[in-house]
Scaffold this motif. Structure first.
Motif, PDB file in Angstrom:
ATOM      1  N   GLU A 279       0.798  -1.224   0.000  1.00  0.00           N
ATOM      2  CA  GLU A 279       0.000   0.000   0.000  1.00  0.00           C
ATOM      3  C   GLU A 279       0.837   1.284   0.000  1.00  0.00           C
ATOM      4  OE1 GLU A 279      -3.798   2.081   2.302  1.00  0.00           O
ATOM      5  OE2 GLU A 279      -3.146   0.051   2.880  1.00  0.00           O
ATOM      6  N   TRP A 282       1.200   2.224  -3.424  1.00  0.00           N
ATOM      7  CA  TRP A 282      -0.082   2.633  -4.011  1.00  0.00           C
ATOM      8  C   TRP A 282      -0.284   4.126  -3.764  1.00  0.00           C
ATOM      9  CZ3 TRP A 282      -4.430   0.726  -6.648  1.00  0.00           C
ATOM     10  CH2 TRP A 282      -5.576   1.526  -6.572  1.00  0.00           C
ATOM     11  N   ARG A 341      -3.961  -0.046 -10.446  1.00  0.00           N
ATOM     12  CA  ARG A 341      -3.328   1.211 -10.031  1.00  0.00           C
ATOM     13  C   ARG A 341      -3.124   2.133 -11.228  1.00  0.00           C
ATOM     14  NH1 ARG A 341       2.710   1.250  -7.414  1.00  0.00           N
ATOM     15  NH2 ARG A 341       3.064   0.071  -9.337  1.00  0.00           N
ATOM     16  N   THR A 443      -9.712   6.905  -4.445  1.00  0.00           N
ATOM     17  CA  THR A 443      -8.290   6.583  -4.322  1.00  0.00           C
ATOM     18  C   THR A 443      -7.992   5.630  -3.169  1.00  0.00           C
ATOM     19  OG1 THR A 443      -7.812   8.463  -2.864  1.00  0.00           O
ATOM     20  CG2 THR A 443      -7.674   8.849  -5.253  1.00  0.00           C
ATOM     21  N   PRO A 445      -7.755   2.404  -1.191  1.00  0.00           N
ATOM     22  CA  PRO A 445      -7.809   0.994  -1.585  1.00  0.00           C
ATOM     23  C   PRO A 445      -8.563   0.112  -0.598  1.00  0.00           C
ATOM     24  CG  PRO A 445      -5.695   1.442  -0.599  1.00  0.00           C
ATOM     25  CD  PRO A 445      -6.431   2.761  -0.653  1.00  0.00           C
ATOM     26  N   THR A 469     -12.895  -1.977 -10.944  1.00  0.00           N
ATOM     27  CA  THR A 469     -12.299  -2.216  -9.641  1.00  0.00           C
ATOM     28  C   THR A 469     -11.924  -3.686  -9.545  1.00  0.00           C
ATOM     29  OG1 THR A 469     -12.534  -1.877  -7.260  1.00  0.00           O
ATOM     30  CG2 THR A 469     -14.462  -2.710  -8.433  1.00  0.00           C
ATOM     31  N   MET A 473      -4.934  -4.602  -5.234  1.00  0.00           N
ATOM     32  CA  MET A 473      -4.440  -3.333  -5.762  1.00  0.00           C
ATOM     33  C   MET A 473      -3.693  -3.522  -7.073  1.00  0.00           C
ATOM     34  SD  MET A 473      -2.989  -1.331  -2.392  1.00  0.00           S
ATOM     35  CE  MET A 473      -1.915  -2.708  -1.929  1.00  0.00           C
ATOM     36  N   LYS A 506     -10.789   1.737  -4.297  1.00  0.00           N
ATOM     37  CA  LYS A 506      -9.871   1.682  -5.442  1.00  0.00           C
ATOM     38  C   LYS A 506     -10.613   1.456  -6.756  1.00  0.00           C
ATOM     39  CE  LYS A 506      -8.520  -3.087  -4.192  1.00  0.00           C
ATOM     40  NZ  LYS A 506      -9.511  -3.143  -3.102  1.00  0.00           N
TER      41      LYS A 506
END
Length: 515
Positions: A279, A282, A341, A443, A445, A469, A473, A506
């Protein structure tokens, strides 16, 4: 299948009436239309780099892979679904080592060169001027040609423009006819050099501007077929190039280019992986991509000072994510995977470009196939669509749509460690079909977001569109599972004229508002 089922379960939840007590508010003022979002904001970029052109798109007329004039039918067909408005070619850094006469005439007689910028591999010149225009004709797109300032001459560049655009009986126009093209090509845009601050010549903005004015003066074309001329500008937070060019070449340029790449770590050495990231990478990627907004604002402030008539556009003709290359691939080929992403990055950039539609008339993502943030990946005769492709496809209604003011209130910021970014990004426009379209990007996740949508002076009945989606991620498509991540239907109904939707974690959502 598990991934698809989980995604559909999330979508079903989006239509349920149980919402958070303090939802995010998105208000659209449909009564105050803004500038048109030029379709060229969704432009593409194809450079002679790795397998971005050869193998990825061009296989030659003798290939067993179905093709038209050497261009893969599967790739061209997929790109046509994006309504690709224009393609930039032949570079990039490659442009300033490209000599156009190497790419005309019988292919068997074309010289083989070395691509010194990208892997030191052989460049066969099988794809040249005529082949490029075959591609844009197949796509129904406009041509953006980048001229060689770095290692070429003003005469060479002038000859190329004449070769492409002249309808006279000159030797160059007749040479074009001999090579199979009777009528002139339509060159919509022509750039004089690329990244003159770096691979295009390591110049100062003052030196480049003097050269630009000299070259632009000598590039002759019929009035009705003269390309719009683009000057090579700066990158990142450097505004000096925009300042010097707009002050000193104002009357001779229609636009100044600008480049910015999103890197998870912010460092060229050790950029970060395309997949398998945690993350922190991310949020750092999204935070770094959002920086382009302030960069654009800084350049626009300079243009507003030097060009208050707004005759000069700011063209972001290279942008996208740049990661460490995939293990086992040639470093100079810049091949990387493409995940959810990347789709979120693309959508965030689209929403930013829409905000600056009065100056940002063109952008070109890097690149179309097999290079950096690609639309498509290929492996021999196989092809897959990336999450970025799907983001582009979802945003097609915004091409040439009229932008509308959007206000986001009560946003729930997304924070991890010392980094905080907005939780929701939104953009709205009235499309050519008359419908009002809204894009929403979550934004975060880990947390969905409830969003109340208001259109000033209008009662809403619902919304219909698509969502992109996934559970992971780094969800991505592979040649073994090419549809692991793709858009799914998304809808919501209003109650009493009030519309609330749940945007999954996300996620990218694009809907047409009804009412």
């Amino acid at each position: 299948m598990k991934l698809i089922k989980k995604s559909l379960a999330v979508l079903c939840m989006a239509a349920l009436p149980a919402f958070a007590a303090n939802p995010v508010s998105v208000t659209i003022d449909a009564g105050k239309p803004g500038p048109v979002i030029n379709k060229n904001v969704y432009g593409q970029f194809a450079e002679h780099l790795g397998t971005g052109i050869y193998e990825g798109m061009y296989v030659g007329t003798g290939s067993k892979i179905p093709n038209t004039k050497g261009w893969r039918n599967d790739v061209v067909g997929a790109l046509k679904q994006l309504h690709v408005p224009l393609v930039r070619w032949p570079g990039g850094c490659f442009a300033d080592e490209y000599h156009w006469k190497d790419g005309i005439g019988p292919r068997a007689k074309r010289p083989v060169k070395v691509n010194t910028n990208w892997g030191g591999v052989e460049e066969s010149n099988a794809v040249g001027t005529h082949e490029f225009f075959d591609l844009v004709d197949l796509l129904g797109a406009d041509a953006y040609v980048n001229g060689n300032l770095g290692s070429g001459t003003v005469q060479e560049m002038a000859d190329w423009v004449e070769y492409m655009t002249s309808d006279s009986k000159s030797s160059l126009a007749n040479l074009r006819r001999k090579n199979g093209r009777d009528k002139p090509f339509k060159v919509a845009y022509f750039a004089i050099g690329n990244e003159a601050w770096g691979c295009g010549g390591n110049m100062t903005p003052e030196h480049y501007t003097n050269l630009y004015k000299n070259y632009e003066t000598m590039l002759k074309a019929p009035k009705e077929n003269r390309p719009l001329m683009i000057a090579s500008g700066g990158n990142d937070y450097d505004i000096k190039w925009t300042d010097v060019i707009s002050k000193n070449a104002k009357a001779q340029t229609s636009a100044i280019s600008f480049h910015y790449y999103t890197i998870p770590t912010g460092k060229w050495e050790g950029k970060g992986a395309a997949t398998g990231f945690a993350e922190p990478h991310w949020i750092s990627t999204l935070a770094n991509t959002l920086k382009i907004d302030s960069m654009i604002r800084n350049n626009i402030a300079v243009l507003d000072k030097n060009d208050p008539e707004k005759k000069i556009g700011l063209y972001v003709d290279e942008w996208g994510t740049w990661y460490d290359v995939e293990t086992g691939t040639t470093p100079g080929f810049l091949y990387q995977q493409n995940t959810l992403r990347d789709a979120v990055v693309a959508a965030l950039n689209f929403n930013i470009f829409h905000q600056h539609a009065d100056r940002v008339h063109m952008t070109n993502i890097a690149q179309m196939v097999n290079v950096l943030q690609a639309m498509i990946l290929t492996e021999k005769d196989k092809m897959l669509l990336t999450p970025t492709y799907h983001a582009f496809h979802m945003y097609v209604p915004f091409q040439d749509a009229t932008s509308l003011p959007v206000k986001v209130a009560d946003d729930k910021a997304y924070t991890l460690g010392e980094t905080t970014i907005p939780g929701i990004s939104a953009s709205a426009a009235r499309a050519k079909d008359g419908k009002l379209y809204l894009s929403l990007v979550n934004t975060n996740p880990g947390q969905p977001a409830d969003v109340v949508v208001n259109v000033a002076g209008k009662q809403l009945a619902g919304a219909n569109g698509r969502v992109l989606t996934a559970t992971a991620m780094d969800a991505h498509n592979t040649f073994q599972n090419p549809q692991a991540i793709k858009p799914a239907p998304f809808s919501a109904k209003a109650s009493g004229g009030k519309l609330t939707v749940t945007v999954p974690a996300k996620a990218v959502v694009v809907v047409a508002l009804e009412g």
